[in-house]
Design an enzyme around this catalytic site. Structure first.
Site, PDB file in Angstrom:
ATOM      1  N   GLY A   8       0.794  -1.216   0.000  1.00 40.34           N
ATOM      2  CA  GLY A   8       0.000   0.000   0.000  1.00 40.34           C
ATOM      3  C   GLY A   8       0.824   1.262   0.000  1.00 40.34           C
ATOM      4  CE  LYS A 181      13.321   2.471 -11.100  1.00 37.38           C
ATOM      5  NZ  LYS A 181      12.608   3.737 -11.354  1.00 37.38           N
TER       6      LYS A 181
END
Length: 297
Positions: A8, A181
């Protein structure tokens, strides 16, 4: 599709706010208070701090992960090992997509027998609170097959969840995808955390710029990537997100555990001769240790 999203934080909330429009989504979170807040308010998407929409996915705790058509893992690196243990109990044919910074999680997820994929997130996002996410910069999600992943099925997955407003694409080589990345993260994240500056100072402050360039040379050398291409990537991201706070800077300011082990710590393990990288790695560890000691007073 029936899609599960684990985590979350900013990326979990952002992903949920877009794909819930067309798919049946369950968002898994770690804390009861976040679960209750999401059940009451839903996931609220903001773009550049302006309210965009509210979506209401199913909400559950991470311990209750069940079967889905695919499962996105959006937790940070320190939580991966515990999560891999939980995933061993879900059906082995369920595709799992890991969206983490760095490369420290690769060894941990090798033990999974599921179709496994990795990805990078090129969006800028910040979690405003337990239910609100601020979309700061639009990019794309790039996925790649890993070990026992099936490329044809990965392409089908990308095609099913791709949206013009939230694009997905498939890359051919997971190692190059994650390495590029990692270079960006291993330069921008620790330096902005150490100097407590926004991302743009990597380019605008001449002294930090000099350190960043040298650090980029060391990291790209350890990963055997082209230095100039790597530096171009760092400069592009630093410029595109110049007003943003990096995730590591935010973690240090909040006295949270950082992802330094999966970034500069990973580089230190594969090539300990990169001395500036090692100094940066140890400095972040010292900074977070100081934060823990101060917080305990």
């Amino acid at each position: 599709m029936n899609i599960g999203i684990v985590g979350g934080g900013s990326i979990g909330l952002l992903l949920c706010s877009y794909i819930s429009e067309k798919h049946d989504v369950t968002l898994y979170v770690r804390r009861d208070d976040q679960k209750n807040a999401l059940l009451e308010h839903g996931v609220q998407l903001y773009e550049q701090s302006a309210f965009k929409r509210n979506v209401r996915p199913h909400i559950s705790l991470i311990e209750h992960i069940t079967t889905h058509d695919c499962l996105f893992i959006c937790v940070k690196q320190p939580e991966i090992l515990h999560l891999v243990q939980l995933l061993s109990s879900v059906p082995s044919n369920m595709p799992i997509i890991f969206l983490q910074n760095g490369m420290g999680h690769i060894e941990s997820i090798k033990q999974l027998t599921h179709p496994t994929y990795v990805g990078v997130v090129e969006h800028g996002a910040s979690r405003m609170n337990d239910v609100r996410v601020n979309h700061l910069g639009k990019g794309k999600m790039v996925l790649a097959t890993l070990f026992n992943g099936d490329k044809e099925k990965a392409q089908q997955l990308v095609d099913n969840i791709h949206q013009p407003t939230f694009p997905f694409q498939l890359a051919n080589d997971w190692q190059t995808l994650l390495a590029n990345k990692l270079i960006v993260n291993a330069v921008i994240n620790p330096l902005t955390a150490l100097f407590d500056v926004p991302n743009g100072d990597i380019l605008e402050n001449p002294h930090i710029h000099s350190i960043a360039r040298r650090l980029c040379e060391e990291v790209s050398g350890a990963l055997q990537l082209n230095i100039e291409h790597s530096w171009d990537l760092v400069c592009m991201i630093a410029n595109n997100t110049k007003h943003n706070t990096s995730s590591m800077r935010a973690d240090v300011l909040a006295n949270r555990e950082t992802e330094i082990e999966a970034m500069n710590g990973y580089i230190a393990k594969i090539d300990p001769t990169r001395h500036l990288n090692y100094w940066i790695y140890i400095s972040i560890l010292a900074l977070t240790e100081r934060g823990r000691n101060y917080d305990a007073r």
